[in-house]
Design a protein around this motif. Structure first.
Motif, PDB file in Angstrom:
ATOM      1  N   ASN A 193       0.957  -1.105   0.133  1.00 16.83           N
ATOM      2  CA  ASN A 193       0.010   0.108   0.144  1.00 16.83           C
ATOM      3  C   ASN A 193       0.747   1.332  -0.015  1.00 16.83           C
ATOM      4  O   ASN A 193       0.757   2.235  -0.926  1.00 16.83           O
ATOM      5  N   VAL A 194       2.069   1.295   0.754  1.00 17.84           N
ATOM      6  CA  VAL A 194       2.838   2.526   0.822  1.00 17.84           C
ATOM      7  C   VAL A 194       3.535   2.600  -0.576  1.00 17.84           C
ATOM      8  O   VAL A 194       3.809   3.715  -0.943  1.00 17.84           O
ATOM      9  N   VAL A 195       3.940   1.410  -1.117  1.00 14.86           N
ATOM     10  CA  VAL A 195       4.582   1.528  -2.345  1.00 14.86           C
ATOM     11  C   VAL A 195       3.794   2.194  -3.573  1.00 14.86           C
ATOM     12  O   VAL A 195       4.104   3.041  -4.349  1.00 14.86           O
ATOM     13  N   ASP A 196       2.409   1.724  -3.434  1.00 16.46           N
ATOM     14  CA  ASP A 196       1.505   2.364  -4.438  1.00 16.46           C
ATOM     15  C   ASP A 196       1.042   3.608  -4.260  1.00 16.46           C
ATOM     16  O   ASP A 196       1.140   4.356  -5.270  1.00 16.46           O
ATOM     17  N   THR A 197       0.989   3.980  -3.011  1.00 19.71           N
ATOM     18  CA  THR A 197       0.935   5.684  -2.904  1.00 19.71           C
ATOM     19  C   THR A 197       2.189   6.308  -3.132  1.00 19.71           C
ATOM     20  O   THR A 197       1.874   7.335  -3.723  1.00 19.71           O
ATOM     21  N   PHE A 198       3.185   5.980  -3.008  1.00 20.04           N
ATOM     22  CA  PHE A 198       4.361   7.023  -3.437  1.00 20.04           C
ATOM     23  C   PHE A 198       4.919   6.594  -4.674  1.00 20.04           C
ATOM     24  O   PHE A 198       5.747   6.879  -4.956  1.00 20.04           O
ATOM     25  N   SER A 199       4.238   5.580  -5.559  1.00 20.37           N
ATOM     26  CA  SER A 199       4.508   5.369  -6.868  1.00 20.37           C
ATOM     27  C   SER A 199       3.659   6.509  -7.804  1.00 20.37           C
ATOM     28  O   SER A 199       3.725   6.411  -9.009  1.00 20.37           O
ATOM     29  N   THR A 200       2.784   7.444  -7.227  1.00 25.57           N
ATOM     30  CA  THR A 200       2.265   8.415  -7.776  1.00 25.57           C
ATOM     31  C   THR A 200       2.869   9.836  -7.408  1.00 25.57           C
ATOM     32  O   THR A 200       3.338   9.996  -6.485  1.00 25.57           O
ATOM     33  N   TRP A 201       2.883  10.657  -8.365  1.00 21.02           N
ATOM     34  CA  TRP A 201       3.691  12.144  -8.281  1.00 21.02           C
ATOM     35  C   TRP A 201       2.769  12.574  -7.257  1.00 21.02           C
ATOM     36  O   TRP A 201       3.570  13.416  -6.402  1.00 21.02           O
TER      37      TRP A 201
ATOM     38  N   THR B 116      11.665  14.922  10.131  1.00 19.53           N
ATOM     39  CA  THR B 116      11.339  15.318   8.421  1.00 19.53           C
ATOM     40  C   THR B 116      12.147  14.498   7.794  1.00 19.53           C
ATOM     41  O   THR B 116      11.391  14.031   6.909  1.00 19.53           O
ATOM     42  N   ALA B 117      13.373  14.181   7.959  1.00 23.68           N
ATOM     43  CA  ALA B 117      14.338  13.440   7.242  1.00 23.68           C
ATOM     44  C   ALA B 117      13.802  11.961   7.152  1.00 23.68           C
ATOM     45  O   ALA B 117      13.806  11.328   6.206  1.00 23.68           O
ATOM     46  N   GLY B 118      13.577  11.466   8.221  1.00 24.98           N
ATOM     47  CA  GLY B 118      12.977  10.145   8.445  1.00 24.98           C
ATOM     48  C   GLY B 118      11.791   9.956   7.744  1.00 24.98           C
ATOM     49  O   GLY B 118      11.651   8.875   7.165  1.00 24.98           O
ATOM     50  N   PHE B 119      10.647  10.789   7.805  1.00 32.84           N
ATOM     51  CA  PHE B 119       9.553  10.651   7.007  1.00 32.84           C
ATOM     52  C   PHE B 119       9.461  10.606   5.604  1.00 32.84           C
ATOM     53  O   PHE B 119       9.181   9.814   4.917  1.00 32.84           O
ATOM     54  N   ILE B 120      10.424  11.505   5.263  1.00 32.07           N
ATOM     55  CA  ILE B 120      10.385  11.860   3.794  1.00 32.07           C
ATOM     56  C   ILE B 120      11.449  10.844   3.029  1.00 32.07           C
ATOM     57  O   ILE B 120      11.078  10.577   1.820  1.00 32.07           O
ATOM     58  N   ALA B 121      12.176  10.021   3.908  1.00 38.37           N
ATOM     59  CA  ALA B 121      12.988   9.007   3.468  1.00 38.37           C
ATOM     60  C   ALA B 121      12.394   7.880   2.903  1.00 38.37           C
ATOM     61  O   ALA B 121      12.701   7.270   1.780  1.00 38.37           O
ATOM     62  N   VAL B 122      11.041   7.590   3.234  1.00 39.47           N
ATOM     63  CA  VAL B 122      10.195   6.420   2.763  1.00 39.47           C
ATOM     64  C   VAL B 122       9.728   6.822   1.097  1.00 39.47           C
ATOM     65  O   VAL B 122       9.861   6.023   0.424  1.00 39.47           O
ATOM     66  N   PRO B 123       9.112   8.048   1.044  1.00 38.70           N
ATOM     67  CA  PRO B 123       8.927   8.377  -0.377  1.00 38.70           C
ATOM     68  C   PRO B 123       9.970   8.350  -1.370  1.00 38.70           C
ATOM     69  O   PRO B 123       9.869   8.016  -2.420  1.00 38.70           O
ATOM     70  N   VAL B 124      10.888   8.993  -1.034  1.00 33.43           N
ATOM     71  CA  VAL B 124      12.306   9.071  -1.426  1.00 33.43           C
ATOM     72  C   VAL B 124      12.740   7.578  -2.034  1.00 33.43           C
ATOM     73  O   VAL B 124      13.165   7.323  -3.104  1.00 33.43           O
ATOM     74  N   GLY B 125      12.780   6.723  -0.891  1.00 28.43           N
ATOM     75  CA  GLY B 125      13.098   5.372  -1.198  1.00 28.43           C
ATOM     76  C   GLY B 125      12.273   4.667  -2.297  1.00 28.43           C
ATOM     77  O   GLY B 125      12.875   3.932  -3.181  1.00 28.43           O
ATOM     78  N   VAL B 126      10.899   4.818  -2.568  1.00 26.82           N
ATOM     79  CA  VAL B 126      10.039   4.252  -3.448  1.00 26.82           C
ATOM     80  C   VAL B 126      10.533   4.998  -4.713  1.00 26.82           C
ATOM     81  O   VAL B 126      10.604   4.233  -5.769  1.00 26.82           O
ATOM     82  N   MET B 127      10.489   6.306  -4.789  1.00 28.75           N
ATOM     83  CA  MET B 127      10.768   7.056  -5.884  1.00 28.75           C
ATOM     84  C   MET B 127      12.116   6.687  -6.588  1.00 28.75           C
ATOM     85  O   MET B 127      12.464   6.578  -7.854  1.00 28.75           O
ATOM     86  N   THR B 128      13.221   6.344  -5.696  1.00 26.34           N
ATOM     87  CA  THR B 128      14.595   5.990  -6.240  1.00 26.34           C
ATOM     88  C   THR B 128      14.842   4.468  -6.606  1.00 26.34           C
ATOM     89  O   THR B 128      15.711   3.896  -6.936  1.00 26.34           O
ATOM     90  N   GLY B 129      13.669   3.704  -6.253  1.00 23.54           N
ATOM     91  CA  GLY B 129      13.733   2.179  -6.353  1.00 23.54           C
ATOM     92  C   GLY B 129      14.299   1.356  -5.321  1.00 23.54           C
ATOM     93  O   GLY B 129      14.504   0.240  -5.346  1.00 23.54           O
ATOM     94  N   VAL B 130      14.857   1.979  -4.386  1.00 23.85           N
ATOM     95  CA  VAL B 130      15.212   1.490  -3.113  1.00 23.85           C
ATOM     96  C   VAL B 130      14.252   0.531  -2.480  1.00 23.85           C
ATOM     97  O   VAL B 130      14.557  -0.685  -1.952  1.00 23.85           O
ATOM     98  N   VAL B 131      13.024   1.195  -2.373  1.00 26.60           N
ATOM     99  CA  VAL B 131      11.709   0.195  -1.932  1.00 26.60           C
ATOM    100  C   VAL B 131      11.200  -0.025  -3.105  1.00 26.60           C
ATOM    101  O   VAL B 131      10.473   0.908  -3.616  1.00 26.60           O
ATOM    102  N   SER B 132      10.686  -1.062  -3.312  1.00 23.08           N
ATOM    103  CA  SER B 132       9.906  -1.354  -4.548  1.00 23.08           C
ATOM    104  C   SER B 132       9.045  -2.756  -4.268  1.00 23.08           C
ATOM    105  O   SER B 132       9.465  -3.597  -3.378  1.00 23.08           O
TER     106      SER B 132
END
Length: 235
Positions: free
Chosen positions: A160-168, A219-235
């Motif tokens: 669910n998290v990956v789905d959310t952060f796979s959208t702009w 702030t960095a900890g929370f933003i790390a999650v969408p950044v991780g999905v955007m960069t493919g680290v989390v997929s």
């Protein structure tokens, strides 16, 4: 002759405290501390997503079984939700009423310019509105799945998290809200310390440093999650 009934009853102590400016500031500070403690625990849990779907989904399941067998399934989670919701409402109401009281106390414009406030101070009100709207969206997205993209899967928080952060738009909403959160924490932590009597001339510098560090880390900890999905680290 009928006895006259008294209608001039004294307000309760709780009402008296709530009606005072100091009381509202105290409610705002205590509710802010409750939310801050939740955010620290929440960001630690969020970062488990970098350990893979099995670890993150297991964490999501554990949240629903905390306290078993003494507590029934999800009872602890719902207790946390109720306390957190009460803290959010108390914080928002006290902030709004203090703001209105401040405006009424200054009906005319200042003849001389006020000292320039920090950026965080000047954006606290808008930041609060942004965070309030974000909370509604976040719950509808990842808790109920009402506005979730990609097909909400109960019991599968990783996907669910990956789905959310796979959208702009999911990334933009979340990152903007987390930046607002950082500014809110930076100013709010220091203000709460002053209200609760923790601050002093000797401690102010340390408290401001703690506020800055907390705001930055969260702030960095929370933003790390969408950044991780955007960069493919989390997929």
């Amino acid at each position: 002759m009928a006895l006259a009934t008294r209608t001039d009853r004294r307000p309760s102590m709780a009402r008296t405290v709530w009606d005072s400016t100091v009381g509202k500031k105290t409610v705002m500070a205590v509710s802010g501390v409750i939310m801050l403690l939740y955010l620290v625990a929440h960001v630690i849990g969020n970062l488990k997503i970098f350990f893979g779907p099995e670890e993150f989904n297991h964490y999501g399941h554990w949240l629903r079984t905390v306290g078993e067998p003494f507590m029934h399934y999800e009872w602890t989670l719902w207790l946390i939700r109720v306390v957190l919701a009460a803290a959010v409402v108390a914080h928002a109401v006290s902030a709004y009423q203090l703001s209105r009281r401040d405006i009424k106390a200054r009906p005319s414009k200042y003849v001389h310019g006020k000292p320039r406030a920090s950026y965080a101070t000047r954006t606290m009100r808008w930041g609060g509105i942004i965070l309030g709207l974000f909370i509604v969206w976040h719950v509808l997205d990842l808790t109920t799945g009402t506005v979730h993209s990609g097909g909400f899967q109960p019991g599968h928080p990783y996907q669910n998290v990956v789905d959310t952060f796979s959208t702009w738009y999911g990334d933009v909403i979340y990152i903007v809200a987390m930046l607002a959160l950082g500014l809110h924490i930076r100013h709010g932590f220091w203000s709460a310390a002053q209200t609760l009597g923790v601050g002093s001339r000797a401690r102010d510098r340390a408290l401001k440093t703690i506020a800055d560090v907390l705001a930055l880390l969260l702030t960095a900890g929370f933003i790390a999650v969408p950044v991780g999905v955007m960069t493919g680290v989390v997929s």
